[in-house]
Enzyme design. Structure first.
Site, PDB file in Angstrom:
ATOM      1  N   LYS A 156       0.913  -1.094  -0.039  1.00  0.00           N
ATOM      2  CA  LYS A 156       0.411  -0.178   0.035  1.00  0.00           C
ATOM      3  C   LYS A 156       1.095   1.179   0.357  1.00  0.00           C
ATOM      4  CE  LYS A 156      -1.490   1.389   4.288  1.00  0.00           C
ATOM      5  NZ  LYS A 156      -1.703   3.269   4.124  1.00  0.00           N
ATOM      6  N   ASN A 157       2.081   1.388   1.077  1.00  0.00           N
ATOM      7  CA  ASN A 157       2.577   2.869   1.322  1.00  0.00           C
ATOM      8  C   ASN A 157       3.436   2.947   0.183  1.00  0.00           C
ATOM      9  OD1 ASN A 157       1.597   3.520   3.436  1.00  0.00           O
ATOM     10  ND2 ASN A 157       2.514   2.540   4.712  1.00  0.00           N
ATOM     11  N   CYS A 184      -5.458  12.024  11.921  1.00  0.00           N
ATOM     12  CA  CYS A 184      -6.659  11.332  11.712  1.00  0.00           C
ATOM     13  C   CYS A 184      -6.725  10.402  12.773  1.00  0.00           C
ATOM     14  CB  CYS A 184      -5.584  10.181  10.595  1.00  0.00           C
ATOM     15  SG  CYS A 184      -4.100   9.910  11.222  1.00  0.00           S
ATOM     16  N   ARG A 205      -5.948  11.030   4.067  1.00  0.00           N
ATOM     17  CA  ARG A 205      -5.179  12.380   4.319  1.00  0.00           C
ATOM     18  C   ARG A 205      -3.138  12.348   3.371  1.00  0.00           C
ATOM     19  NH1 ARG A 205      -0.855  12.171   6.711  1.00  0.00           N
ATOM     20  NH2 ARG A 205      -0.758  14.145   7.256  1.00  0.00           N
ATOM     21  N   ARG A 241      -0.687  14.718  12.117  1.00  0.00           N
ATOM     22  CA  ARG A 241      -0.039  14.310  10.764  1.00  0.00           C
ATOM     23  C   ARG A 241       0.061  15.663  10.301  1.00  0.00           C
ATOM     24  NH1 ARG A 241      -1.620   9.072   9.727  1.00  0.00           N
ATOM     25  NH2 ARG A 241      -0.137   9.232   8.570  1.00  0.00           N
ATOM     26  N   PRO A 242       0.778  16.242  11.049  1.00  0.00           N
ATOM     27  CA  PRO A 242       0.944  18.166  10.114  1.00  0.00           C
ATOM     28  C   PRO A 242       1.581  17.706   8.413  1.00  0.00           C
ATOM     29  CG  PRO A 242       2.534  17.429  11.828  1.00  0.00           C
ATOM     30  CD  PRO A 242       1.937  16.022  12.147  1.00  0.00           C
ATOM     31  N   ILE A 243       2.044  18.582   8.342  1.00  0.00           N
ATOM     32  CA  ILE A 243       2.662  18.673   6.985  1.00  0.00           C
ATOM     33  C   ILE A 243       3.534  19.432   6.471  1.00  0.00           C
ATOM     34  CG2 ILE A 243       0.631  17.691   5.683  1.00  0.00           C
ATOM     35  CD1 ILE A 243       0.133  20.135   4.487  1.00  0.00           C
ATOM     36  N   ASP A 244       3.708  19.999   7.755  1.00  0.00           N
ATOM     37  CA  ASP A 244       4.808  21.761   7.907  1.00  0.00           C
ATOM     38  C   ASP A 244       6.371  21.375   6.957  1.00  0.00           C
ATOM     39  OD1 ASP A 244       5.510  19.875  10.032  1.00  0.00           O
ATOM     40  OD2 ASP A 244       6.949  20.538  10.788  1.00  0.00           O
ATOM     41  N   LEU A 245       6.398  19.932   6.841  1.00  0.00           N
ATOM     42  CA  LEU A 245       7.809  19.619   6.498  1.00  0.00           C
ATOM     43  C   LEU A 245       7.806  19.418   4.813  1.00  0.00           C
ATOM     44  CD1 LEU A 245       9.149  16.696   9.089  1.00  0.00           C
ATOM     45  CD2 LEU A 245       9.937  19.253   9.397  1.00  0.00           C
ATOM     46  N   ARG A 302      -8.951  -0.055   3.977  1.00  0.00           N
ATOM     47  CA  ARG A 302      -8.283   0.504   3.295  1.00  0.00           C
ATOM     48  C   ARG A 302      -6.674  -0.179   3.096  1.00  0.00           C
ATOM     49  NH1 ARG A 302      -7.126   6.199   6.267  1.00  0.00           N
ATOM     50  NH2 ARG A 302      -5.724   5.734   4.684  1.00  0.00           N
ATOM     51  N   ASP A 352       4.137   0.954  11.960  1.00  0.00           N
ATOM     52  CA  ASP A 352       3.196   0.254  11.904  1.00  0.00           C
ATOM     53  C   ASP A 352       3.013  -1.156  12.664  1.00  0.00           C
ATOM     54  OD1 ASP A 352       3.450   1.789   8.162  1.00  0.00           O
ATOM     55  OD2 ASP A 352       2.157   2.407   9.998  1.00  0.00           O
TER      56      ASP A 352
HETATM   57  C1  EPZ Z   1       4.134   6.535   6.095  1.00  0.00           C
HETATM   58  O1  EPZ Z   1       3.337   8.185   6.735  1.00  0.00           O
HETATM   59  C2  EPZ Z   1       2.877   6.048   6.400  1.00  0.00           C
HETATM   60  N1  EPZ Z   1       1.417   6.206   5.271  1.00  0.00           N
HETATM   61  C3  EPZ Z   1       1.962   5.706   7.480  1.00  0.00           C
HETATM   62  O2  EPZ Z   1       1.918   3.764   7.545  1.00  0.00           O
HETATM   63  C4  EPZ Z   1       4.132   5.467   8.416  1.00  0.00           C
HETATM   64  O3  EPZ Z   1       3.548   4.985   9.752  1.00  0.00           O
HETATM   65  C5  EPZ Z   1       4.804   6.820   8.179  1.00  0.00           C
HETATM   66  O4  EPZ Z   1       5.355   6.572   7.053  1.00  0.00           O
HETATM   67  C6  EPZ Z   1       5.706   6.092   9.625  1.00  0.00           C
HETATM   68  O5  EPZ Z   1       6.611   5.081   8.469  1.00  0.00           O
HETATM   69  C7  EPZ Z   1       2.069   6.097   4.079  1.00  0.00           C
HETATM   70  O6  EPZ Z   1       3.469   5.807   3.383  1.00  0.00           O
HETATM   71  C8  EPZ Z   1       0.938   6.435   3.224  1.00  0.00           C
HETATM   72  P1  EPZ Z   1       5.928  10.441   7.855  1.00  0.00           P
HETATM   73  P2  EPZ Z   1       3.617   9.828   6.958  1.00  0.00           P
HETATM   74  O7  EPZ Z   1       5.029  11.270   7.604  1.00  0.00           O
HETATM   75  O8  EPZ Z   1       4.615   9.955   5.433  1.00  0.00           O
HETATM   76  C9  EPZ Z   1       6.345  14.082  11.533  1.00  0.00           C
HETATM   77  C10 EPZ Z   1       0.170   2.802   7.732  1.00  0.00           C
HETATM   78  O9  EPZ Z   1      -1.048   2.151   8.798  1.00  0.00           O
HETATM   79  N2  EPZ Z   1       5.928  14.934  10.711  1.00  0.00           N
HETATM   80  O10 EPZ Z   1       6.877   9.672   8.165  1.00  0.00           O
HETATM   81  O11 EPZ Z   1       2.741  10.308   7.181  1.00  0.00           O
HETATM   82  C11 EPZ Z   1       4.713  13.154  11.639  1.00  0.00           C
HETATM   83  O12 EPZ Z   1       3.578  13.700  12.902  1.00  0.00           O
HETATM   84  C12 EPZ Z   1       0.211   4.067   7.483  1.00  0.00           C
HETATM   85  O13 EPZ Z   1       0.162   1.949   7.163  1.00  0.00           O
HETATM   86  C13 EPZ Z   1       5.805  16.466  10.770  1.00  0.00           C
HETATM   87  O14 EPZ Z   1       6.199  16.799  12.571  1.00  0.00           O
HETATM   88  O15 EPZ Z   1       4.485   9.861   7.992  1.00  0.00           O
HETATM   89  C14 EPZ Z   1       4.897  11.738  12.583  1.00  0.00           C
HETATM   90  O16 EPZ Z   1       4.993  12.023  13.917  1.00  0.00           O
HETATM   91  C15 EPZ Z   1      -0.096   5.214   8.680  1.00  0.00           C
HETATM   92  N3  EPZ Z   1       5.792  17.125  10.205  1.00  0.00           N
HETATM   93  C16 EPZ Z   1       6.461  11.559  11.905  1.00  0.00           C
HETATM   94  O17 EPZ Z   1       6.403  13.243  11.892  1.00  0.00           O
HETATM   95  C17 EPZ Z   1       5.094  16.134   8.678  1.00  0.00           C
HETATM   96  O18 EPZ Z   1       5.276  17.956   7.678  1.00  0.00           O
HETATM   97  C18 EPZ Z   1       6.448  10.556  10.612  1.00  0.00           C
HETATM   98  O19 EPZ Z   1       5.158  10.868  10.132  1.00  0.00           O
HETATM   99  C19 EPZ Z   1       5.574  14.996   8.328  1.00  0.00           C
HETATM  100  C20 EPZ Z   1       5.718  14.392   9.604  1.00  0.00           C
END
Ligand code: EPZ
Length: 418
Positions: free
Chosen positions: A22-23, A116, A92, A121-125, A396, A304
């Site tokens: 999926k990912n 969620c 999201r 789940r911020p997107i600041d980065l 999902r 996960d």
């Molecule tokens: C991906 O989510 C995966 N989803 C998630 O899998 C997985 O848990 C996660 O990576 C970590 O491995 C997909 O690939 C579709 P991150 P993503 O950005 O990209 C913080 C599942 O069950 N963060 O690496 O959203 C965030 O809050 C799903 O299959 C910021 O602060 O994860 C978190 O604490 C759930 N600012 C940490 O980073 C940002 O702009 C990791 O998030 C982005 C993230």
């Protein structure tokens, strides 16, 4: 909402073929936008999240033809650059379209992807990475519009190895002018799959899988066919189900190198594993030994797998300490497990799981994708019948979930809400 009814007492026994990831699929489906033409993908899982991605592509003007696990995406007719709010809210991770839309058209508008079930789940980065590439970002009342005339390659230092931010930065930089270097990039295997797909389309990317990724901008990409990697979290999920039920399992079409932290932890619990490149065999002991787990970015133990592995430990011999370092709200499933007789206390980022001899069937509610799968697994060993509600969460991310479990000897029934 639909539900599963599971009758406890059956062991997982037999063989299962793991579906495509999926990912890896989600960013690769989004990457099809970067080529004004056709992208043919194989081994794409038929799950709610990939279906949602196709809906968004169609809303943007693409033509999507799907046959089982093969999908052909023709993006030559894309004429819109805004991701519909209702679809953004439903999923999201559709934020991954933004990098591809900006990369191809220099613009994208979308609504803030809500938090969620596992955190804010911020997107600041993601946004900081876009700004580094010269993209103007305007926010108003929950909507974000990104626009730029020309993307110029730049150095992007990520504060945190975010998977999504790394993927979005790559997608925005593929057609840029000049070179982009991303440091502190996420190292997940799904990013290597994205790099492989893009390079096959004619991109020039290297370093995926490490913490420095270089993207040399190119003028255009070409049509491509690509086979999606196996799902490493589905692999870990089925291994834990065999472990918790004291069963034995053979997994086909895996990539065992993607799941080594989980394999090592399963060995610590007393499971016997025979690990080959694309196949894993495992025999579980009668009762697992307690182990400690700390979730970390790849190549550490995957977040996960936290809820699923912790659930397998609720009946282990001894007490296990679980530390969730990635998401601030990924223990909701434990409340449901406690209703089944599990002994779990949460202290901040740590869950203390005291192994019990029995779990009891109950009515429980899935709280998120992986937590939902964990509750189904608990139902397999609980005394009596367990009803898991809100299983749309599970659908999902897991393809043919109950069909695969039935073939492995589990007594599970699907009850549709409508
Ligand atoms: C991906 O989510 C995966 N989803 C998630 O899998 C997985 O848990 C996660 O990576 C970590 O491995 C997909 O690939 C579709 P991150 P993503 O950005 O990209 C913080 C599942 O069950 N963060 O690496 O959203 C965030 O809050 C799903 O299959 C910021 O602060 O994860 C978190 O604490 C759930 N600012 C940490 O980073 C940002 O702009 C990791 O998030 C982005 C993230």
């Amino acid at each position: 909402m639909s539900e599963y009814i599971i009758k406890g007492g059956k062991k997982v026994e037999g063989e299962v073929t793991i579906s495509g990831s999926k990912n890896a699929s989600l960013p690769i489906i989004a990457a099809s936008i970067l080529n004004q033409g056709k992208t043919t993908l194989y081994n794409v899982p038929n799950i709610h999240d990939t279906q949602m991605m196709y809906e968004i592509l169609k809303k943007l003007g693409a033509v999507v033809t799907k046959k089982k696990n093969k999908v052909i995406i023709d993006t030559s007719g894309i004429a819109k650059y805004d991701i519909p709010e209702e679809l953004m809210r439903q999923m999201r991770s559709s934020v991954i379209f933004v990098g591809a839309l900006i990369g191809r058209y220099g613009k994208a508008t979308f609504s803030y992807p809500g938090g969620c079930d596992i955190g804010t789940r911020p997107i600041d980065l993601h946004l900081k990475a876009f700004e580094k590439l010269g993209i103007n970002i305007n926010k108003n009342y929950g909507n974000i519009s990104c626009i730029c005339d020309k993307i110029i390659g730049e150095k992007i230092d990520l504060d945190f190895p975010s998977v999504g931010a790394t993927e979005n930065a790559i997608l925005a930089a593929v057609l840029a002018t000049g070179k982009t270097i991303i440091t502190n990039s996420a190292r997940e295997p799904e990013i290597i799959d994205l790099q492989n797909l893009l390079n096959k389309m004619g991109a020039k990317i290297k370093g995926a899988g490490t913490d420095v990724i270089e993207i040399e901008g190119v003028k255009k990409l070409k049509d491509v066919s690509y086979n999606i990697m196996p799902d490493r979290i589905e692999t870990g999920t089925f291994l834990c189900m065999a472990a918790m039920t004291g069963g034995e399992i053979q997994l086909k079409e895996v990539n065992s190198s993607h799941i080594t932290p989980v394999i090592h932890k399963l060995e610590e619990t007393g499971c016997q594993l025979e690990v080959h490149k694309n196949e894993i065999k495992m025999q579980a002991p009668k009762r697992l030994k307690a182990v400690d787990i700390k979730t970390m970015p790849y190549p550490g133990f995957p977040t996960d797998m936290q809820s699923i592995f912790a659930t397998a430990l609720t009946m282990a011999k001894g007490t296990s300490l679980i530390v969730e370092n990635l998401f601030e709200n990924r223990y909701k499933y434990t409340q449901e497990l406690i209703r089944m007789g599990a002994k779990i206390t949460i202290e901040g980022k740590t869950a203390v799981v005291k192994g019990v001899r029995k779990l009891y069937g109950a009515n429980v509610k899935a709280t998120d994708l992986r937590g939902g799968a964990a509750l189904v697994m608990a139902g397999m060993v609980a005394k009596g019948e367990t009803k898991v509600e809100n299983i749309e969460y599970i659908l999902r991310g897991y393809e043919r979930f109950d069909e695969k479990l039935k073939k492995l000897g589990i007594d599970i029934r699907y009850l549709s809400a409508n």
